[in-house]
Enzyme design. Structure first.
Site, mmCIF file in Angstrom:
data_model
loop_
_atom_site.group_PDB
_atom_site.id
_atom_site.type_symbol
_atom_site.label_atom_id
_atom_site.label_comp_id
_atom_site.label_asym_id
_atom_site.label_seq_id
_atom_site.Cartn_x
_atom_site.Cartn_y
_atom_site.Cartn_z
ATOM 1 C CE LYS A 195 -3.510 2.302 2.560
ATOM 2 N NZ LYS A 195 -4.434 2.282 3.704
ATOM 3 C CE LYS A 248 -5.912 1.984 -0.639
ATOM 4 N NZ LYS A 248 -6.585 1.928 0.870
HETATM 5 C C1 PBG Z 1 -7.636 3.133 5.781
HETATM 6 C C2 PBG Z 1 -7.599 2.979 4.167
HETATM 7 C C3 PBG Z 1 -7.514 4.037 2.946
HETATM 8 C C4 PBG Z 1 -8.163 3.583 2.027
HETATM 9 C C5 PBG Z 1 -8.361 2.268 2.293
HETATM 10 N N1 PBG Z 1 -8.272 1.818 3.405
HETATM 11 C C6 PBG Z 1 -6.981 5.597 3.418
HETATM 12 C C7 PBG Z 1 -5.575 5.615 3.714
HETATM 13 O O1 PBG Z 1 -4.812 4.847 3.894
HETATM 14 O O2 PBG Z 1 -5.410 6.971 3.836
HETATM 15 C C8 PBG Z 1 -8.258 4.176 0.621
HETATM 16 C C9 PBG Z 1 -9.176 3.757 -0.218
HETATM 17 C C10 PBG Z 1 -9.436 4.736 -1.189
HETATM 18 O O3 PBG Z 1 -8.912 5.791 -1.517
HETATM 19 O O4 PBG Z 1 -10.492 4.282 -2.128
HETATM 20 N N2 PBG Z 1 -6.153 3.081 6.019
#
Ligand code: PBG
Length: 323
Positions: A195, A248
């Site tokens: 991520k 992601k």
């Molecule tokens: C929680 C999380 C996030 C997303 C999914 N889980 C946000 C982040 O890390 O700031 C992002 C999902 C999206 O942008 O659609 N940590």
């Protein structure tokens, strides 16, 4: 000049021929629909930067899941907007937390849907970080305890899959242990293994009210230029027992998705995130692109790069378009 013997155009001549030789096909089973659950009743509040996506109270979430299931959406993933936030993210693991309540209600009304729970603390902490903050730093091991508690309470509420997304080191192992020692050894973990600290999460932070109050997430989410490091993250989560690995965002990391696909023989998920959705929506609203076409081309590219599972706000529209 002799005529060419090789003529790839022969197989492109008709729709049936193109379909016969098509290498990648999207199906309804590929998609997971993210939903944002908030408090109250009869609440259906559209997120300004994500047209077509709403904050939904538990009753509305139940309706939404049942309608989506009827058109073929077989999996959803829940995010929560709690009534109040604190330093230790109490709302994330409260027995009557917003996601826990939604899970119970969904499993009652649509028992066959796969109800996934995003396991993170950022929506529940007063400072908006994904872990516990001490002296301005997000501390890892203390956060693991809360993440394990959160995943366990989600499983107890009926989650079919838990999905840790905080990027704390060791989160998969600590959640696995908590689940296994409490009789939830059958609940899979879909790990947000790779991520990135991405600008594409902007609209999500409005949707989930989870923007960090100070600083940013670069000290725990990955640095976008790194791909080898992504293999290390994937390896760790794989070793810690992740059942599904996730990359992601999706489209600007298709190279990384392909690398994970080639190395790990577990199902691979990709999250087509809020900003990726918003870009298509915004251009379509101006009439600059054909929304359905660009949506399907984008989702197809994610599957072609190796994803088995695609989390997308377009799940419903994609399934409708595939009919
Ligand atoms: C929680 C999380 C996030 C997303 C999914 N889980 C946000 C982040 O890390 O700031 C992002 C999902 C999206 O942008 O659609 N940590």
């Amino acid at each position: 000049m002799p005529y060419p013997i090789q003529r790839p155009r022969r197989l492109r001549r008709t729709d049936a021929l193109r379909s016969l030789v098509r290498e990648t096909k999207l199906t309804r089973d590929d998609f997971v629909l993210p939903l944002f659950v908030c408090s109250g009743t009869k609440v259906r509040r559209e997120i300004s930067s994500m047209p077509g996506v709403f904050n939904l109270s538990v009753d509305e979430t139940v309706e939404e899941v049942s309608r989506a299931f009827d058109i073929g959406v077989r999996s959803v993933i829940l995010f929560g907007l709690p009534e109040s936030k604190d330093e230790t993210a109490t709302g994330a693991y409260a027995e009557d937390g917003i996601v826990q309540r939604a899970l119970r209600a969904i499993k009652k009304s649509t028992p066959d849907v796969i109800a996934m729970a995003d396991t993170c603390l950022c929506e529940y902490t007063s400072h908006g970080h994904c872990g516990v903050v001490r002296d301005g730093d997000v501390v890892n091991d203390e956060s693991l305890k809360l993440l394990a508690k959160t995943a366990l309470s989600q499983a107890q509420a009926g989650a079919d899959v838990v999905a840790p997304s905080s990027m704390m080191d060791g989160q998969v192992a600590s959640i696995r242990e908590a689940l296994d020692t409490s009789g939830f050894e059958h609940i899979p973990i879909m790990a947000y293994a790779v991520k990135y600290a991405s600008g594409f999460y902007g609209p999500f932070r409005e949707a989930a009210d989870s923007a960090p109050a100070f600083g940013d997430r670069r000290a725990y989410q990955m640095d976008p230029p790194n791909a080898r490091e992504a293999m290390r993250e994937a390896q760790l989560d794989y070793e810690e027992g992740a059942d599904i690995l996730m990359v992601k965002p999706a489209t600007v990391y298709l190279d990384v998705l392909r690398m994970v696909r080639d190395r790990y023989d577990v199902p691979l998920a990709a999250y087509h995130v809020s900003g990726e959705y918003a870009l298509i929506k915004a251009a379509a609203q101006r009439g600059w692109i054909d929304e359905q076409r660009v949506m399907l081309e984008t989702l197809t590219s994610i599957k072609r790069a190796g994803a088995d599972i695609i989390l997308t706000y377009y799940a419903r529209d994609a399934i409708k378009a595939l009919e």
